[in-house]
Design a protein around this motif. Structure first.
Motif, PDB file in Angstrom:
ATOM      1  N   SER A 126       0.822  -1.224   0.000  1.00 47.45           N
ATOM      2  CA  SER A 126       0.000   0.000   0.000  1.00 47.45           C
ATOM      3  C   SER A 126       0.849   1.264   0.000  1.00 47.45           C
ATOM      4  CB  SER A 126      -0.930  -0.007   1.221  1.00 47.45           C
ATOM      5  OG  SER A 126      -0.176  -0.069   2.429  1.00 47.45           O
ATOM      6  N   ASN A 127       2.087   1.149   0.424  1.00 38.19           N
ATOM      7  CA  ASN A 127       2.985   2.312   0.445  1.00 38.19           C
ATOM      8  C   ASN A 127       3.875   2.392  -0.787  1.00 38.19           C
ATOM      9  OD1 ASN A 127       2.133   3.204   3.059  1.00 38.19           O
ATOM     10  ND2 ASN A 127       3.398   1.590   3.983  1.00 38.19           N
ATOM     11  N   ALA A 128       3.680   1.481  -1.721  1.00 35.85           N
ATOM     12  CA  ALA A 128       4.530   1.461  -2.907  1.00 35.85           C
ATOM     13  C   ALA A 128       4.312   2.716  -3.753  1.00 35.85           C
ATOM     14  CB  ALA A 128       4.242   0.225  -3.740  1.00 35.85           C
ATOM     15  N   VAL A 129       5.393   3.229  -4.294  1.00 30.84           N
ATOM     16  CA  VAL A 129       5.348   4.385  -5.194  1.00 30.84           C
ATOM     17  C   VAL A 129       5.828   3.926  -6.571  1.00 30.84           C
ATOM     18  CG1 VAL A 129       6.291   6.672  -5.690  1.00 30.84           C
ATOM     19  CG2 VAL A 129       5.778   6.010  -3.327  1.00 30.84           C
ATOM     20  N   MET A 130       5.069   4.250  -7.584  1.00 26.52           N
ATOM     21  CA  MET A 130       5.463   3.877  -8.939  1.00 26.52           C
ATOM     22  C   MET A 130       6.403   4.946  -9.503  1.00 26.52           C
ATOM     23  SD  MET A 130       3.920   1.085  -8.937  1.00 26.52           S
ATOM     24  CE  MET A 130       4.175   0.462 -10.601  1.00 26.52           C
ATOM     25  N   ALA A 131       7.499   4.508 -10.054  1.00 20.69           N
ATOM     26  CA  ALA A 131       8.456   5.443 -10.639  1.00 20.69           C
ATOM     27  C   ALA A 131       7.828   6.131 -11.851  1.00 20.69           C
ATOM     28  CB  ALA A 131       9.725   4.703 -11.060  1.00 20.69           C
ATOM     29  N   PRO A 132       8.125   7.408 -12.072  1.00 17.71           N
ATOM     30  CA  PRO A 132       7.567   8.104 -13.240  1.00 17.71           C
ATOM     31  C   PRO A 132       8.191   7.600 -14.535  1.00 17.71           C
ATOM     32  CG  PRO A 132       9.204   9.486 -12.175  1.00 17.71           C
ATOM     33  CD  PRO A 132       9.016   8.278 -11.291  1.00 17.71           C
ATOM     34  N   TYR A 133       7.498   7.812 -15.624  1.00 16.94           N
ATOM     35  CA  TYR A 133       8.062   7.456 -16.929  1.00 16.94           C
ATOM     36  C   TYR A 133       9.285   8.324 -17.198  1.00 16.94           C
ATOM     37  CZ  TYR A 133       8.385   6.328 -21.883  1.00 16.94           C
ATOM     38  OH  TYR A 133       8.837   5.899 -23.108  1.00 16.94           O
ATOM     39  N   CYS A 134       9.138   9.630 -17.046  1.00 18.46           N
ATOM     40  CA  CYS A 134      10.241  10.573 -17.225  1.00 18.46           C
ATOM     41  C   CYS A 134      10.839  10.888 -15.861  1.00 18.46           C
ATOM     42  CB  CYS A 134       9.770  11.866 -17.888  1.00 18.46           C
ATOM     43  SG  CYS A 134       9.260  11.671 -19.601  1.00 18.46           S
ATOM     44  N   THR A 135      12.084  10.546 -15.667  1.00 20.55           N
ATOM     45  CA  THR A 135      12.726  10.742 -14.368  1.00 20.55           C
ATOM     46  C   THR A 135      12.655  12.189 -13.911  1.00 20.55           C
ATOM     47  OG1 THR A 135      14.228   8.895 -14.804  1.00 20.55           O
ATOM     48  CG2 THR A 135      14.891  10.459 -13.097  1.00 20.55           C
ATOM     49  N   ASP A 136      12.824  13.121 -14.830  1.00 16.32           N
ATOM     50  CA  ASP A 136      12.811  14.547 -14.495  1.00 16.32           C
ATOM     51  C   ASP A 136      11.531  15.239 -14.936  1.00 16.32           C
ATOM     52  OD1 ASP A 136      15.487  14.355 -13.485  1.00 16.32           O
ATOM     53  OD2 ASP A 136      16.181  14.343 -15.556  1.00 16.32           O
ATOM     54  N   GLY A 137      10.477  14.472 -15.163  1.00 18.27           N
ATOM     55  CA  GLY A 137       9.189  15.046 -15.513  1.00 18.27           C
ATOM     56  C   GLY A 137       9.218  15.882 -16.773  1.00 18.27           C
ATOM     57  N   LEU A 138       8.665  17.081 -16.677  1.00 17.63           N
ATOM     58  CA  LEU A 138       8.531  17.947 -17.839  1.00 17.63           C
ATOM     59  C   LEU A 138       9.885  18.347 -18.412  1.00 17.63           C
ATOM     60  CD1 LEU A 138       6.104  19.094 -19.349  1.00 17.63           C
ATOM     61  CD2 LEU A 138       6.313  21.186 -18.019  1.00 17.63           C
ATOM     62  N   GLN A 139      10.894  18.398 -17.579  1.00 15.27           N
ATOM     63  CA  GLN A 139      12.227  18.733 -18.062  1.00 15.27           C
ATOM     64  C   GLN A 139      12.703  17.710 -19.098  1.00 15.27           C
ATOM     65  OE1 GLN A 139      15.292  19.012 -14.982  1.00 15.27           O
ATOM     66  NE2 GLN A 139      16.024  20.885 -15.909  1.00 15.27           N
ATOM     67  N   THR A 140      12.408  16.437 -18.839  1.00 13.79           N
ATOM     68  CA  THR A 140      12.770  15.383 -19.787  1.00 13.79           C
ATOM     69  C   THR A 140      11.954  15.481 -21.065  1.00 13.79           C
ATOM     70  OG1 THR A 140      13.356  13.886 -17.979  1.00 13.79           O
ATOM     71  CG2 THR A 140      12.966  12.901 -20.132  1.00 13.79           C
ATOM     72  N   SER A 141      10.632  15.590 -20.924  1.00 10.14           N
ATOM     73  CA  SER A 141       9.775  15.609 -22.116  1.00 10.14           C
ATOM     74  C   SER A 141      10.012  16.868 -22.951  1.00 10.14           C
ATOM     75  CB  SER A 141       8.298  15.493 -21.724  1.00 10.14           C
ATOM     76  OG  SER A 141       7.889  16.565 -20.913  1.00 10.14           O
ATOM     77  N   ASN A 142      10.292  17.992 -22.302  1.00 11.90           N
ATOM     78  CA  ASN A 142      10.596  19.211 -23.052  1.00 11.90           C
ATOM     79  C   ASN A 142      11.901  19.071 -23.830  1.00 11.90           C
ATOM     80  OD1 ASN A 142       8.303  20.567 -22.266  1.00 11.90           O
ATOM     81  ND2 ASN A 142       9.294  21.736 -20.634  1.00 11.90           N
ATOM     82  N   GLY A 143      12.870  18.397 -23.232  1.00 11.92           N
ATOM     83  CA  GLY A 143      14.124  18.165 -23.931  1.00 11.92           C
ATOM     84  C   GLY A 143      13.928  17.337 -25.181  1.00 11.92           C
ATOM     85  N   MET A 144      13.074  16.345 -25.091  1.00 13.85           N
ATOM     86  CA  MET A 144      12.768  15.511 -26.250  1.00 13.85           C
ATOM     87  C   MET A 144      12.027  16.318 -27.311  1.00 13.85           C
ATOM     88  SD  MET A 144      11.640  12.236 -23.950  1.00 13.85           S
ATOM     89  CE  MET A 144      10.837  11.313 -25.264  1.00 13.85           C
ATOM     90  N   ALA A 145      11.087  17.158 -26.876  1.00  8.97           N
ATOM     91  CA  ALA A 145      10.313  17.975 -27.818  1.00  8.97           C
ATOM     92  C   ALA A 145      11.202  18.978 -28.550  1.00  8.97           C
ATOM     93  CB  ALA A 145       9.191  18.705 -27.080  1.00  8.97           C
ATOM     94  N   ARG A 146      12.150  19.581 -27.824  1.00  8.18           N
ATOM     95  CA  ARG A 146      13.071  20.537 -28.456  1.00  8.18           C
ATOM     96  C   ARG A 146      13.887  19.864 -29.544  1.00  8.18           C
ATOM     97  NH1 ARG A 146      14.174  22.209 -23.107  1.00  8.18           N
ATOM     98  NH2 ARG A 146      16.060  20.907 -23.128  1.00  8.18           N
ATOM     99  N   LEU A 147      14.306  18.658 -29.274  1.00 13.22           N
ATOM    100  CA  LEU A 147      15.198  17.969 -30.195  1.00 13.22           C
ATOM    101  C   LEU A 147      14.551  17.703 -31.542  1.00 13.22           C
ATOM    102  CD1 LEU A 147      18.097  16.720 -30.157  1.00 13.22           C
ATOM    103  CD2 LEU A 147      16.967  14.533 -29.802  1.00 13.22           C
TER     104      LEU A 147
END
Length: 424
Positions: A126-147
């Motif tokens: 019940s205390n388990a936390v699921m890791a996010p897809y992007c480790t750094d959240g929007l910073q990661t996805s924005n980096g991919m979008a810029r590229l």
């Protein structure tokens, strides 16, 4: 999919309009490189949708599409924005649980994202936390979008939703040996991302591999070719192709892979009391020559027992690697997409063509948005082939798992995928 049928129909119609625009500006050059996608993809739309939109799209002539490109691109943007609701669609795992954590290598502070089998108790806690897809959240996805210039086209939303997506992996869960033989050590695959990639963009693929009892270590390189990475001092290093020369890039990448091969087994035993067995290196696109260079430069007593390569960009060896078609000094398997197979890319002991796969099928690109979106985008970038992306990942993971365990490229179990075509 969870969308209402009428919204999905609208999305398909908008994408079909955009197709007319894009197709009007693309050539049919038969000498295009493996990294480009220049042929018509109207046939990639699902047959069930084509039957419903043929009449509507006949109203949109090519001349109209070219005359009013902004309007049609706006239609594409609107339809695509609707379609990414409730995306990405995370593939289900059957009777398997996967954990994920991030470590750093000592020399440059290079980040490594681990994917590994964990316990069902860790998932159900019940205390388990699921890791996010992007480790750094929007910073990661924005980096991919810029590229890929999505920010300039107003299409950043196609990747922004990944910032809030789940990896489906338990954050920092325990490592669990799923082998029926408790004395068998877990195999390790140290993996190098492509030019402009990162340690997150194949999360679902690596999760599948980990579910088969493999520890996957996705290295996020510090040579400037990652879409974005966070350095030990907390600063962001954005993609910068001029940070190093090509030769220095490749040398840095290979050195990081070798450091991971040496450092991770000891660190995993220290943190998780887990012993690592067979170790291989691999990579996608530019990550493949990085892995080849690491293997070729490794000491004779190195742990590296094999190579797993996905669409190897062998032309980016800068004169430091064997040519296309060369054999490897260690067992190796190369998997190629339709584009790379057409360009006759071959390497090592075995080359398998994955039919219906494009360059993006070796990461998670086809799963980031509905197929109708990603396959239309394949007019511009080779994001998603016509084959089922989940099936592609499953067959790649099963084949790699068999190869890591038996170290024999000629094994029938390595070559048994339904999508595989034996090339060499």
């Amino acid at each position: 999919m969870k969308h209402q049928p009428n919204l999905f129909f609208i999305t398909a119609l908008c994408l079909s309009a955009a197709f007319h625009v894009i197709d009007g500006f693309t050539s049919c050059d038969p000498h295009s490189t493996p990294l480009s996608r220049r042929s018509s993809t109207m046939h990639m739309l699902p047959p069930t949708l084509l039957s419903g939109i043929d009449d509507a799209t006949t109203l949109l002539t090519r001349s109209q599409a070219i005359t009013y490109p902004l309007g049609f691109l706006a239609a594409f943007r609107t339809g695509a924005a609707i379609s990414v609701i409730n995306q990405p669609q995370m593939p289900k795992l059957v009777n398997a649980a996967v954990g994920s954590t991030v470590l750093r290598l000592p020399t440059y502070g290079t980040r490594v994202r681990l994917f590994y089998p964990t316990t069902s108790e860790a998932v159900n806690d019940s205390n388990a936390v699921m890791a996010p897809y992007c480790t750094d959240g929007l910073q990661t996805s924005n980096g991919m979008a810029r590229l890929v210039k999505f920010d300039a086209l107003g299409l950043s939303f196609l990747l922004a939703h990944l910032a809030n997506a789940s990896s489906g992996c338990v954050a920092d869960g325990p490592i669990h040996n799923t082998s029926s033989n408790d004395d068998e050590d877990l195999p390790l695959l140290v993996y190098s991302h492509g030019y402009g990639g990162n340690m997150d963009m194949a999360t679902y693929f690596f999760r599948n591999m980990a579910s088969k009892g493999i520890i996957v270590a996705a290295v996020e390189h510090t040579d400037g070719t990652a879409s974005s990475t966070i350095l030990p001092d907390g600063s962001e290093r954005k993609f910068n192709e001029y940070l190093m020369t090509g030769r220095r890039q490749l040398t840095r990448r290979a050195s990081e892979l070798l450091e991971a091969v040496d450092f991770l087994p000891k660190e995993l035993e220290r943190i998780y009391a887990t012993k690592v067995g067979t170790t291989m290196v691999g990579g996608h696109s530019y990550g493949a020559p990085s892995a080849i260079m690491a293997a070729n430069g490794a000491a004779e007593d190195s742990r590296i027992a094999g190579l797993i390569l996905h669409d190897p960009a062998l032309g980016m060896g800068y004169g430091m690697l064997p040519p296309n078609g060369a054999k490897s000094k260690i067992p190796s398997v190369t998997y190629t997409s339709d584009e790379y197979n057409k360009a006759k890319v071959r390497y090592g002991d075995l080359t398998l063509h994955v039919r219906g796969a494009y360059h993006g099928n070796f990461v998670d690109a086809p799963l980031w948005a509905p197929s109708v979106v990603m396959r239309t985008l394949s007019l511009l970038i080779p994001a998603a082939g016509p084959s089922n992306p989940v099936e592609v990942h499953e067959e790649l993971a099963e084949s790699a798992s068999e190869f890591i365990r038996n170290k024999n490229p000629a094994s029938p179990t390595v070559q048994s995928g339904k999508l595989f075509e034996f090339i060499a």
